[in-house]
Each structure stands twice: as C-alpha cells, then as structure tokens.
Design a protein around this motif. Structure first.
Motif, short mmCIF file in Angstrom:
data_model
loop_
_atom_site.label_atom_id
_atom_site.label_comp_id
_atom_site.label_asym_id
_atom_site.label_seq_id
_atom_site.Cartn_x
_atom_site.Cartn_y
_atom_site.Cartn_z
N ASN B 157 13.26 -76.53 -14.50
CA ASN B 157 14.04 -76.49 -15.74
C ASN B 157 13.44 -75.55 -16.77
N LEU B 158 12.12 -75.48 -16.78
CA LEU B 158 11.48 -74.60 -17.75
C LEU B 158 11.72 -73.14 -17.39
N ALA B 159 11.61 -72.86 -16.09
CA ALA B 159 11.87 -71.48 -15.65
C ALA B 159 13.30 -71.09 -16.02
N LEU B 160 14.21 -72.07 -15.91
CA LEU B 160 15.61 -71.82 -16.23
C LEU B 160 15.80 -71.58 -17.73
N ASP B 161 14.98 -72.24 -18.55
CA ASP B 161 15.10 -72.06 -20.00
C ASP B 161 14.84 -70.62 -20.42
N PHE B 162 14.12 -69.89 -19.59
CA PHE B 162 13.79 -68.51 -19.94
C PHE B 162 14.83 -67.52 -19.43
N ARG B 163 15.95 -68.02 -18.86
CA ARG B 163 16.85 -67.11 -18.18
C ARG B 163 17.50 -66.11 -19.12
N ASP B 164 17.69 -66.50 -20.40
CA ASP B 164 18.34 -65.56 -21.32
C ASP B 164 17.35 -64.65 -22.03
N THR B 165 16.08 -64.88 -21.81
CA THR B 165 15.09 -64.03 -22.47
C THR B 165 14.39 -63.16 -21.44
N VAL B 166 13.28 -63.63 -20.96
CA VAL B 166 12.57 -62.87 -19.94
C VAL B 166 12.29 -63.82 -18.79
N PRO B 167 13.19 -63.91 -17.85
CA PRO B 167 12.96 -64.87 -16.77
C PRO B 167 11.77 -64.44 -15.92
N PRO B 168 10.96 -65.42 -15.54
CA PRO B 168 9.87 -65.07 -14.64
C PRO B 168 10.46 -64.59 -13.32
N ALA B 169 10.13 -63.37 -12.93
CA ALA B 169 10.74 -62.79 -11.73
C ALA B 169 9.76 -62.89 -10.59
N GLY B 170 9.34 -64.07 -10.28
CA GLY B 170 8.36 -64.24 -9.23
C GLY B 170 7.12 -64.90 -9.80
N ILE B 171 6.28 -65.33 -8.90
CA ILE B 171 5.08 -66.03 -9.33
C ILE B 171 3.89 -65.23 -8.85
N PRO B 172 2.88 -65.00 -9.65
CA PRO B 172 2.79 -65.40 -11.05
C PRO B 172 3.50 -64.44 -12.00
N THR B 173 3.90 -64.98 -13.14
CA THR B 173 4.38 -64.17 -14.25
C THR B 173 3.65 -64.65 -15.50
N THR B 174 3.22 -63.71 -16.31
CA THR B 174 2.50 -64.07 -17.53
C THR B 174 3.21 -63.45 -18.73
N LEU B 175 3.47 -64.25 -19.75
CA LEU B 175 4.09 -63.75 -20.97
C LEU B 175 3.07 -63.84 -22.10
N VAL B 176 2.99 -62.78 -22.89
CA VAL B 176 2.19 -62.84 -24.11
C VAL B 176 3.18 -62.93 -25.26
N ILE B 177 3.04 -63.99 -26.07
CA ILE B 177 4.01 -64.28 -27.12
C ILE B 177 3.35 -64.07 -28.48
N SER B 178 4.06 -63.35 -29.35
CA SER B 178 3.48 -63.02 -30.65
C SER B 178 3.53 -64.21 -31.59
N ARG B 179 2.91 -64.08 -32.73
CA ARG B 179 2.88 -65.19 -33.69
C ARG B 179 4.27 -65.58 -34.17
N SER B 180 5.18 -64.59 -34.19
CA SER B 180 6.54 -64.89 -34.65
C SER B 180 7.39 -65.51 -33.56
N GLY B 181 6.79 -65.78 -32.42
CA GLY B 181 7.54 -66.45 -31.35
C GLY B 181 8.37 -65.50 -30.52
N ARG B 182 8.02 -64.22 -30.56
CA ARG B 182 8.72 -63.25 -29.72
C ARG B 182 7.81 -62.79 -28.59
N ILE B 183 8.47 -62.41 -27.48
CA ILE B 183 7.68 -61.98 -26.34
C ILE B 183 7.17 -60.56 -26.60
N ALA B 184 5.85 -60.39 -26.48
CA ALA B 184 5.26 -59.08 -26.73
C ALA B 184 5.03 -58.33 -25.43
#
Lengths: 543, 208
Positions: B157-184
């Motif tokens: 469900n969590l992976a699905l929550d990211f489908r409209d933003t930056v879906p993890p396209a395989g494992i592993p995937t790492t996202l760095v998120i800025s202080r404003s809550g945006r993906i950097a």
C-alpha cells in the motif's frame, strides 16, 4: 524493380479489385539513369519501401532480429544472467552491449525494422484505400460504340422510338438500383459498388489493426506475480515478479488495484485411469480497484480472467509454499514465512525450492528442499504419487556459510549458490508438518510448520485489444462484402433500324468474376427491358 | 543536469512487434483480440528472480520543483506506528528495501553509517520494507545494525501511495526528501556511501 512486384495486391479481395482496375494508376516510373533528380529518387525510394518485396524482407528481418533475444540473456528478463555473461565474457560483453544485444527489443535497429515495416504497410494501404474510395464513387463509363461485342449481349427490335425504348430500359435499371449514366442514344449502368466499399473497409481495417497493435505496444504492459494464499499485492512495479512495459508506460501508469488471494483450491480425479488429473483450479480473490475502493470478491479460474480497471488478470499456475521457521545459533527467530516451491513434475506435484536465511548468526544458512504433497516410500526413496496434499513431507539439504547475497549480482529466489556454502551433516529425514531439524554445531534449528498454496497471476493490459478486435471484424466484413458482391455493368444503345423499327442493343459485363451467375441476371434484365418497350429478340448471345 | 522523471525505469520491450509480422501476412483474417489465453500449469512463468530490479540511475529534482511526498504512515517493523508527516521540516532519506534483495544488502552498511552520521544533524532516515516477513526484516535490521525505523508494507500500500509522485521502480529505491516535503532526488538501485552523502548534502543545502 518491376511494376508487377509492387505491393498492389494485398489479399484476395484486393487482387480482384486490382484485376478490374487493369493497370494500377500509379505515376509511370521515372526514366532510368542520372536524370532522376532528388524528387525522382525520393519517389523511387518510397516505391521500394512500399513494395511487397520490401515488406517481406522486413518481416523476415524482424524474425531474424528477434533471434539474439532468445540466444543471449536479456537485461529486462534476467539481469542476473546478463551480469554473469559479463563476468564470463569480459571481452565480448561490452561489444554486445554496444550493439544492444542484451536488450534486443529496445534496440534502435529493432525499432528501425518495425517502424519501416509499419511505414511500408501503411504506404501500401493508404494509396490503395484512396483509390478504392474514388472507385466507389465513380460513374459507370459511357456505353461502348458496339454494345453487341460485350460478353453478354442481346439485340431487340421494338416499334417504340429510340428515346422511349431507352427511357423504358432506364426505368427498369433504376428500379433495380443501378447507378446510371445516360448519353445520346445510350444508357450505361453499374451495380455492386458495395464491393468497393467492402474493399475499402478491408484496407481501412488493416490500418486500424496496425494502429491497434501500436496502441497495445506503446501503452500496454504484461506482468507476473506469484501470490501465496493469505497474502496481498498491489499492482505496482516493486510488487511484481516480472514487468514488461510498453514503450510509453511508466511505473506511474499502472492501474492501482490490490489483490488478495484468500484461498486457492485445486481438485483432482481421485481414482481410475485419470487419477491425479486436475479437474478444477479456483483462486478465491478479493480485490479493490484502487486504494480506498470497496473490496470485491472474485473466483478466478482458468480462462476466466478477472477484469479490473481494464486490466485482465489470468490464473496461470499454482503450487505449494511450505512454511519454514528458522531459529539461528543465537536463539533468535530469523526466518518465518511460506516459501513458494516450484513443481518439477505434474503427476505428483513434487516441488523444489530453496530457503535462504541471510541474517542468521553466526553463519548464514541455506536449505535446498523438495516438497512432496503425497509422499509414499517406494523402496527406500520417497515419491509423491498424488498432487493433493494427502501426506505432505519436506526433505531438505542444509548448508551454512556465505549465500553470496551481501554483494554481487542479484540471485534467483529459486536457486541456491552453493559456491560459498558447506553442506551440514544432517540425517536425511523427511519432515512432516511440525517437525524440525536441529542443525549441528549450534548453527540453529529449522521447523517445517505447515504449507500453503500459491497461485501465479498474469496481469495484462492491452488498450489495443478491443480496437484490434473491431478492426479485425471490420476487415472480415469488408473481405466478405468484396467476395460476395460482383460489380456488373449494363449497356443499352437504341438506334433506328430497318423500317420503322428501333434496334435496341443490350450488353452486359460482369467485372471481377466472369464465372459468376451474371448471365442469368443479364437474361432476366434483358427480358424486363424487352417487355418494357414491347420488343422482340432478333439475336443474342451469352457466354 | 536533471533528467526528466521516469526516464530511468525501462525494463523490457515485449516482442510486440512480432504482431506486426503477423499482420503483414494476415491478408485476410485478423487473429487479434484474444491475447493472453491462459493454461494452468503447475510451474509459474517466472524469470526465477521474483522481483523487478529497475535500471540503476539517479534522478535529481530542482529545489522546490520535486513532487510532493504523499502522507505515508503505517505499522513499523518490530511494532508501533509511524507517519512520514511527523518528519516534515527535516530532510528525510526514504529507502525501499527487502531483506531478500542483494543490492539492498549491499547498500545497507552505507545507509546505516550515514544514518548514524547525520542522526545528530536533523536528517531523518526511514525505511519501507517490501515483500518481507517480520522475522526476516527484524533479523536484517539487527544484522546491519540499522537504527532507523522501517514501515512494514506487506500488501504494497505504501508503494502504491507513491504512484502519483515518484513510484519506486524496483528495489532498492531511495528517495531524498527536502525539508519542504518535496522529493529532491531518487536513486534506483544500490546507493553508495559517497553518492547518497552528496545527495543528502544537496538537500540539506537547499533553502527552506
């Protein structure tokens, strides 16, 4: 390249249409030699591309180009095998990679072949469709001077004058829904234009089919997922075992459904000659089309796919997943989960699988096992004699050491790399559910706690499927129209004859199938004419 | 310098073009419309790998232009609950992993070390454990001495929550998120110590 080898004849219907069109009304080939000019060369190139020969060569090339895809490991299908290939052929592999041979279906040269083939087909079909559309709207040609030389002809004499006789014949033809053209002392009429419409429909449907296939190839995808009963997955890339997206599919485009396999049931013939043959497979699913949507239930069966949000989910396989619990040397439970085993024979569903416990202490543990649904001792060796779990047993070989999972290429979950492992001396005793193996040297304990069943699902999304079906049916309808409808022409010429009489020559021509039943229709029409202008037959012939 | 999002996640092209071949010879009947007829077999169609590994690559987003991270919350591996919104105002490193996945095990020491180094300076680390059992996940975390929490995501469900933003396209995937809550930044595949460190520093240096 000669005119005859041009791809003007696609299909039987088109062939017949081509026959009646006599020579294809293409521009004459430009003169040979250096006088071609840029435009001439372009035209020549276009002609080469849209020729039947080129289309066949491209088709052949497409087949040949797919071959390396099955001989060499492919990045998208088995990246681990590609890495292994790199390791074993360090000199050759980079060159193969430069030629995209590890990713054949995404290679630019592969795309070039199918784009050219697409262009070649479209370049053939579009001008033909245009020509057919014109032909379907065309008026019949003027009546020939000597109507009596038509394949079917009859000569009448009547007391009415020429204009009255023609008017009478015209009325008959109009009633019979012929398309008419009149001139001074003649009428020509033609019927069966729907043949051309059918032909046109066929060609347009072919284009539609091309478009539908492209649609599926660009926006469709295929995926697989193995699902153990009692577990769920969502249609997102990380949750899929295999994912083959179309060219324009990104991971955000996947329909966000979630599927839970509540229970899987297989039933088998219990006795007789067919003992062990499966009679039914049922995967009892619940699914929701998107997060937050209501849960629905579905009984997934073979060839009875679930359709969710335009995506079809098929049941394509099943098997057993024995559940193992591993306690490591420090007494911690480091593993407790069902492990899908893959059937190696269908009669008894003897299944193989591996258990990898990479976080066991002090050593990593690995097990290679066989699951026997109905184990029977046949003279010292255990065999499974029935696919249902009547007497389930697991037999394992235990290893410790380095699983090779902390670095290096990704591994198959169905294979154990024993290079860094040593086999543990454990008595080969098959386990019944609930039984354990205590590993020597304080390496830990494994318990076979039970088993579950799994189902594997194929997820296919092909937005081109319905358009392709419609186009296919339209092509068939067009083909039938053009097969069963003949174009036929009637010509009537009236002129003053001996005495006060008027001579009426009636001629008929069935285009596109001289062998058909046109002579009968011709005789009937001619007879109606004769009655209409109260004439009598003076001479006539039919072929 | 920034590549367009989703430019990195190509997996395979099916031999769909072969259909074109069928077409060319199909002067008459269209054999379309019925792909995917299924036959139950007792073996799965599988590449034997049982997960999709994305093509490795890093996607960078300009400050303030990355997609906003969805609200993510759920049960934690080892008990308790956590919500990603609780980390707003911090740079967050979000790592999708599984104990069974070799590249995840490969990158785990780097992640553990960076988490220890940046723990005092307000950078938060959070894992999302994919297709794992609680026992294996806990063993993994103690094996690699991972101190940061991980959300358990058994039904994706969590992976699905990211489908409209930056879906993890395989494992592993790492996202760095800025202080404003945006993906950097997004990294598909194993991160390296140096690589992730520079991405974290970039996000920390971002204004706001």
């Amino acid at each position: 390249m000669t005119e005859t080898s041009r791809m003007t004849e696609t299909g039987a219907a088109a062939a017949e249409a081509g026959q009646q069109a006599a020579a294809p009304p293409e521009p004459t080939p430009p003169p040979p030699g250096p006088a071609y000019g840029v435009l001439g060369w372009l035209r020549w190139g276009w002609r080469q591309l849209t020729s039947m020969r080129t289309a066949l060569i491209l088709l052949f090339l497409l087949a040949v180009a797919s071959v390396p895809g099955s001989l060499l490991p492919q990045q998208g299908i088995d990246p681990a095998a590609v890495q292994q290939y790199y390791a074993s052929h360090p000199g050759l592999a980079p060159w193969l990679a430069r030629l995209s041979l590890f990713n054949v279906f995404a290679a630019p040269w592969f795309a070039a072949i199918y784009l050219l083939l697409f262009l070649s087909l479209a370049g053939c079909v579009v001008p033909r469709a245009y020509r057919l559309a014109r032909s379907a709207r065309a008026l019949p040609p003027p009546a020939p001077r000597n109507v009596a030389r038509m394949p079917q002809s009859v000569r009448h004499q009547t007391g009415q004058d020429a204009a009255a006789a023609l008017a009478a014949a015209t009325a008959v033809l109009r009633r019979r829904k012929f398309r008419l053209r009149t001139g001074d002392g003649w009428v020509s009429a033609e019927k069966g234009y729907r043949r051309e419409l059918g032909n046109l429909l066929f060609h347009l449907a072919l284009l539609g089919l091309l478009g539908a296939v492209a649609l599926g190839g660009l926006f469709g995808y295929k995926a697989n997922r193995l699902l153990v009963s009692g577990t769920s997955f969502a249609n997102t890339v990380t949750a899929l075992d295999e994912f083959h997206p179309g060219r324009l599919v990104s991971s955000a485009d996947l329909q966000p459904f979630t599927i839970t396999l509540n229970r899987f049931a297989a039933s088998y013939v219990r006795s007789g000659q067919l003992r062990g043959q499966p009679t039914s497979f049922n995967a009892y699913l619940s699914y929701s089309a998107q997060p937050g949507a209501a849960n629905q239930r579905y009984d997934l069966r073979v060839n009875h796919p679930l359709n969710v949000d335009g995506v079809k989910v098929y049941l394509i396989g099943h098997g057993y997943a024995p559940v193992f619990k591993v306690t490591d040397g420090t007494g911690k439970v480091v593993y407790d989960q069902p492990v899908p085993f893959i059937a190696v024979n269908t009669s008894g569903l003897t299944s193989e699988g591996v258990v990898k416990v990479p976080d066991a202490k002090p050593d990593q543990l690995g097990f290679a096992g066989v699951f026997l649904p109905t184990a029977v001792d046949t003279g010292g060796t255990l065999e499974s004699v029935f696919p249902a779990p009547l007497n389930p047993r697991v037999s394992l070989i235990s290893y410790k050491g380095n699983l090779g999972m902390n670095s290096g290429p990704s591994q198959s979950v169905y294979a154990l790399n024993t290079a860094g492992l040593t086999e543990l001396p454990v008595a080969p005793r098959p386990l019944a559910p609930g039984q354990s193996i205590k590993l020597p040297g304080g390496a830990g304990t494994l318990t076979f706690t039970g088993y579950r069943q799994w189902a594997s699902l194929a997820i296919t999304y092909d937005p081109g499927q319905l358009p392709a079906l419609i186009a296919g049916l339209a092509a068939l309808a067009g083909l039938l129209l053009s097969f069963f409808i003949r174009r036929r022409r009637m010509f009537v010429r009236a002129y003053p004859g001996p005495g006060d009489r008027t001579v009426v020559d009636v001629g008929g021509l069935a285009r596109s199938d001289p062998a058909g039943g046109f002579d009968e229709e011709f005789s009937r029409l001619a007879e109606e004419f004769r009655v209409a202008y109260a004439g009598e037959t003076s001479e006539g012939k039919t072929d | 310098m920034s590549r367009p999002p989703h430019a990195t996640s190509r997996v395979t092209r099916p031999g769909r073009a072969v259909w074109l071949g069928l077409l060319a010879t199909a002067s008459a009947l269209a054999v379309s419309g019925c792909a995917g007829g299924a036959i139950a077999a007792s073996t799965p169609a599988s590449n034997g790998q049982s997960f999709v590994s994305g093509s490795p690559g890093t996607t960078l987003y300009q400050a303030g232009h990355g997609p906003a991270v969805p609200a993510v919350s759920g049960p934690l591996v080892g008990g308790g609950r956590l919500s990603l919104a609780a980390d707003r105002g911090h740079v967050v490193v979000l790592n999708f992993w599984g104990s069974w996945c070799t590249p995840c095990r490969e990158e785990a020491p780097s992640l553990a070390q960076l988490a220890r180094q940046y723990g005092g300076s307000g950078v938060r680390f959070l894992g999302i454990d994919i297709r794992d059992s609680p026992a294996s996940a806990e063993a993994f975390m103690s094996d690699f001495r991972i101190s940061y929490p991980s959300l358990n995501d058994p039904s994706d469900n969590l992976a699905l929550d990211f489908r409209d933003t930056v879906p993890p396209a395989g494992i592993p995937t790492t996202l760095v998120i800025s202080r404003s809550g945006r993906i950097a930044a997004r990294v598909i595949g194993s991160v390296t110590y140096d690589g992730l460190k520079s991405l974290i520093q970039r996000a920390v240096a971002e204004p706001g």
